[in-house]
Scaffold this motif. Structure first.
Motif, PDB file in Angstrom:
ATOM      1  N   LEU A  32       0.807  -1.226   0.000  1.00 12.39           N
ATOM      2  CA  LEU A  32       0.000   0.000   0.000  1.00 12.39           C
ATOM      3  C   LEU A  32       0.837   1.273   0.000  1.00 12.39           C
ATOM      4  O   LEU A  32       0.307   2.369  -0.161  1.00 12.39           O
ATOM      5  N   ASN A  99      -9.290   1.799  14.173  1.00 10.22           N
ATOM      6  CA  ASN A  99      -9.662   2.269  15.515  1.00 10.22           C
ATOM      7  C   ASN A  99      -9.723   3.792  15.577  1.00 10.22           C
ATOM      8  O   ASN A  99      -9.730   4.370  16.667  1.00 10.22           O
ATOM      9  N   GLY A 125      -0.864  10.980  -2.839  1.00  9.94           N
ATOM     10  CA  GLY A 125      -1.220   9.960  -3.824  1.00  9.94           C
ATOM     11  C   GLY A 125      -1.631   8.710  -3.079  1.00  9.94           C
ATOM     12  O   GLY A 125      -1.056   8.385  -2.042  1.00  9.94           O
ATOM     13  N   ASN A 130      -7.156   1.289  -2.166  1.00 15.17           N
ATOM     14  CA  ASN A 130      -6.925   1.485  -0.728  1.00 15.17           C
ATOM     15  C   ASN A 130      -8.114   2.240  -0.119  1.00 15.17           C
ATOM     16  O   ASN A 130      -8.024   3.408   0.275  1.00 15.17           O
ATOM     17  N   VAL A 136     -10.490   7.779   5.016  1.00 12.26           N
ATOM     18  CA  VAL A 136      -9.906   8.693   6.004  1.00 12.26           C
ATOM     19  C   VAL A 136      -9.665  10.062   5.367  1.00 12.26           C
ATOM     20  O   VAL A 136     -10.046  11.110   5.916  1.00 12.26           O
ATOM     21  N   LYS A 139     -12.884  11.928   4.582  1.00 15.67           N
ATOM     22  CA  LYS A 139     -13.526  12.352   5.841  1.00 15.67           C
ATOM     23  C   LYS A 139     -12.895  13.648   6.362  1.00 15.67           C
ATOM     24  O   LYS A 139     -13.546  14.484   6.966  1.00 15.67           O
TER      25      LYS A 139
HETATM   26  C1  LIG Z   1      -4.571   4.292   5.975  1.00 17.62           C
HETATM   27  C2  LIG Z   1      -4.424   4.261   7.478  1.00 17.62           C
HETATM   28  C3  LIG Z   1      -3.430   5.312   7.948  1.00 17.62           C
HETATM   29  C4  LIG Z   1      -5.801   4.583   8.097  1.00 17.62           C
HETATM   30  O1  LIG Z   1      -5.685   4.513   9.489  1.00 17.62           O
HETATM   31  P1  LIG Z   1      -6.788   3.738  10.341  1.00 17.62           P
HETATM   32  O2  LIG Z   1      -6.456   3.960  11.747  1.00 17.62           O
HETATM   33  O3  LIG Z   1      -6.873   2.338   9.854  1.00 17.62           O
HETATM   34  O4  LIG Z   1      -8.088   4.531   9.911  1.00 17.62           O
HETATM   35  P2  LIG Z   1      -9.347   4.933  10.805  1.00 17.62           P
HETATM   36  O5  LIG Z   1      -9.674   3.827  11.728  1.00 17.62           O
HETATM   37  O6  LIG Z   1      -9.091   6.277  11.397  1.00 17.62           O
HETATM   38  O7  LIG Z   1     -10.457   5.114   9.701  1.00 17.62           O
HETATM   39  C5  LIG Z   1     -10.692   4.095   8.769  1.00 17.62           C
HETATM   40  C6  LIG Z   1     -11.982   4.408   8.049  1.00 17.62           C
HETATM   41  O8  LIG Z   1     -12.043   3.577   6.892  1.00 17.62           O
HETATM   42  C7  LIG Z   1     -13.212   2.810   6.941  1.00 17.62           C
HETATM   43  N1  LIG Z   1     -12.898   1.554   6.282  1.00 17.62           N
HETATM   44  C8  LIG Z   1     -12.216   0.508   6.766  1.00 17.62           C
HETATM   45  N2  LIG Z   1     -12.115  -0.453   5.826  1.00 17.62           N
HETATM   46  C9  LIG Z   1     -12.733   0.032   4.739  1.00 17.62           C
HETATM   47  C10 LIG Z   1     -12.969  -0.473   3.439  1.00 17.62           C
HETATM   48  N3  LIG Z   1     -12.522  -1.688   3.071  1.00 17.62           N
HETATM   49  N4  LIG Z   1     -13.656   0.297   2.549  1.00 17.62           N
HETATM   50  C11 LIG Z   1     -14.080   1.525   2.900  1.00 17.62           C
HETATM   51  N5  LIG Z   1     -13.885   2.065   4.119  1.00 17.62           N
HETATM   52  C12 LIG Z   1     -13.227   1.314   5.019  1.00 17.62           C
HETATM   53  C13 LIG Z   1     -13.556   2.678   8.403  1.00 17.62           C
HETATM   54  O9  LIG Z   1     -14.903   2.364   8.601  1.00 17.62           O
HETATM   55  C14 LIG Z   1     -13.191   4.083   8.896  1.00 17.62           C
HETATM   56  O10 LIG Z   1     -14.153   5.017   8.530  1.00 17.62           O
HETATM   57  P3  LIG Z   1     -15.209   5.589   9.620  1.00 17.62           P
HETATM   58  O11 LIG Z   1     -14.394   6.214  10.700  1.00 17.62           O
HETATM   59  O12 LIG Z   1     -16.003   6.575   8.844  1.00 17.62           O
HETATM   60  O13 LIG Z   1     -15.958   4.397  10.116  1.00 17.62           O
HETATM   61  C15 LIG Z   1      -3.972   2.869   7.987  1.00 17.62           C
HETATM   62  O14 LIG Z   1      -4.974   1.930   7.691  1.00 17.62           O
HETATM   63  C16 LIG Z   1      -2.659   2.425   7.384  1.00 17.62           C
HETATM   64  O15 LIG Z   1      -1.611   2.785   7.880  1.00 17.62           O
HETATM   65  N6  LIG Z   1      -2.717   1.614   6.293  1.00 17.62           N
HETATM   66  C17 LIG Z   1      -1.498   1.083   5.674  1.00 17.62           C
HETATM   67  C18 LIG Z   1      -0.652   2.132   5.015  1.00 17.62           C
HETATM   68  C19 LIG Z   1      -1.466   2.994   4.087  1.00 17.62           C
HETATM   69  O16 LIG Z   1      -2.336   2.523   3.377  1.00 17.62           O
HETATM   70  N7  LIG Z   1      -1.118   4.276   4.096  1.00 17.62           N
HETATM   71  C20 LIG Z   1      -1.735   5.225   3.207  1.00 17.62           C
HETATM   72  C21 LIG Z   1      -1.063   5.178   1.894  1.00 17.62           C
HETATM   73  S1  LIG Z   1      -1.668   6.471   0.827  1.00 17.62           S
END
Ligand SMILES: CC(C)(COP(=O)(O)OP(=O)(O)OC[C@H]1O[C@@H](n2cnc3c(N)ncnc32)[C@H](O)[C@@H]1OP(=O)(O)O)[C@@H](O)C(=O)NCCC(=O)NCCS
Length: 178
Positions: A32, A99, A125, A130, A136, A139
């Motif tokens: 990712l 969370n 980007g 993803n 996020v 939002k």
């Molecule tokens: C992207 C990232 C920073 C988000 O952090 P997180 O703590 O998981 O995100 P949050 O819990 O704050 O929020 C996730 C939101 O996505 C939603 N969500 C989770 N899975 C989902 C899916 N498959 N489809 C759509 N929405 C989804 C959740 O419901 C939540 O939304 P809500 O608060 O409106 O309910 C984290 O998942 C991460 O580090 N991922 C791996 C690295 C990455 O992808 N980085 C970004 C690269 S651009």
């Protein structure tokens, strides 16, 4: 060191480089966050990680306030000072996903960018598959601005890369509504 309700954003120390390497070697995380081949990254890659965090305008280790546990990292790089444009990146270990931590840390970094770096826009980007990250970003006020089609070969298929951005005026009107 900065804090949010549940998080600490602190400077990196030498021992974090091993944790960052584990983060990048996580099979759920690496696909990712890179355009490169998905592979095992050895200790040499720690130099890349060090350079990345040191060259960032804002390079933070994100940790849990309650325990101090390492969660991941957040970066802001002011890529175009003349245009007051910066790039945001965030990455957390999978056990911390879903969370609200990513939202909490990203919101802090957006606010910080506009308040302290005087940016006019913040860019990023993200791979189009993803969905969690896109949720996020949207939002918090990021808008989809562009799509580079079939930009990455991922898990035996092509994925697009989305460009997203938030303008200072959008951030200000979101902040007014809070
Ligand atoms: C992207 C990232 C920073 C988000 O952090 P997180 O703590 O998981 O995100 P949050 O819990 O704050 O929020 C996730 C939101 O996505 C939603 N969500 C989770 N899975 C989902 C899916 N498959 N489809 C759509 N929405 C989804 C959740 O419901 C939540 O939304 P809500 O608060 O409106 O309910 C984290 O998942 C991460 O580090 N991922 C791996 C690295 C990455 O992808 N980085 C970004 C690269 S651009």
């Amino acid at each position: 060191m900065f804090t949010t309700e549940r998080l600490i954003l602190r400077p990196y120390v030498e021992s974090d480089l091993d944790l960052l390497l584990c983060l990048w070697n996580d099979p759920l995380v690496q696909p990712l966050v890179t355009n490169e081949s998905i592979t095992l990254l050895g200790p040499k890659f720690k130099e890349t990680l060090r350079a990345q965090i040191e060259k960032a305008t804002f390079g933070a280790i994100i940790a849990l306030k309650e325990t101090g546990e390492f969660m991941g990292q957040g970066l802001i790089v002011v890529t175009e000072p003349k245009n007051r444009d910066g790039v945001l990146a965030i990455c957390l270990l999978p056990q911390f996903w879903n969370n609200g931590y990513g939202t909490e840390a990203t919101k802090f970094m957006i606010d910080h960018s506009f308040k302290w770096f005087g940016l006019n826009r913040l860019s990023l980007g993200v791979f189009a598959n993803n969905a969690r990250a896109i949720t996020v970003y949207e939002k918090l006020g990021f808008v989809k601005e562009g799509r580079k089609r079939q930009a990455v070969w991922m898990d035996n298929q092509w994925e697009d890369i989305l460009s997203m951005g938030i303008l200072r005026e959008e951030w200000e009107s979101n902040t007014d509504r809070e």
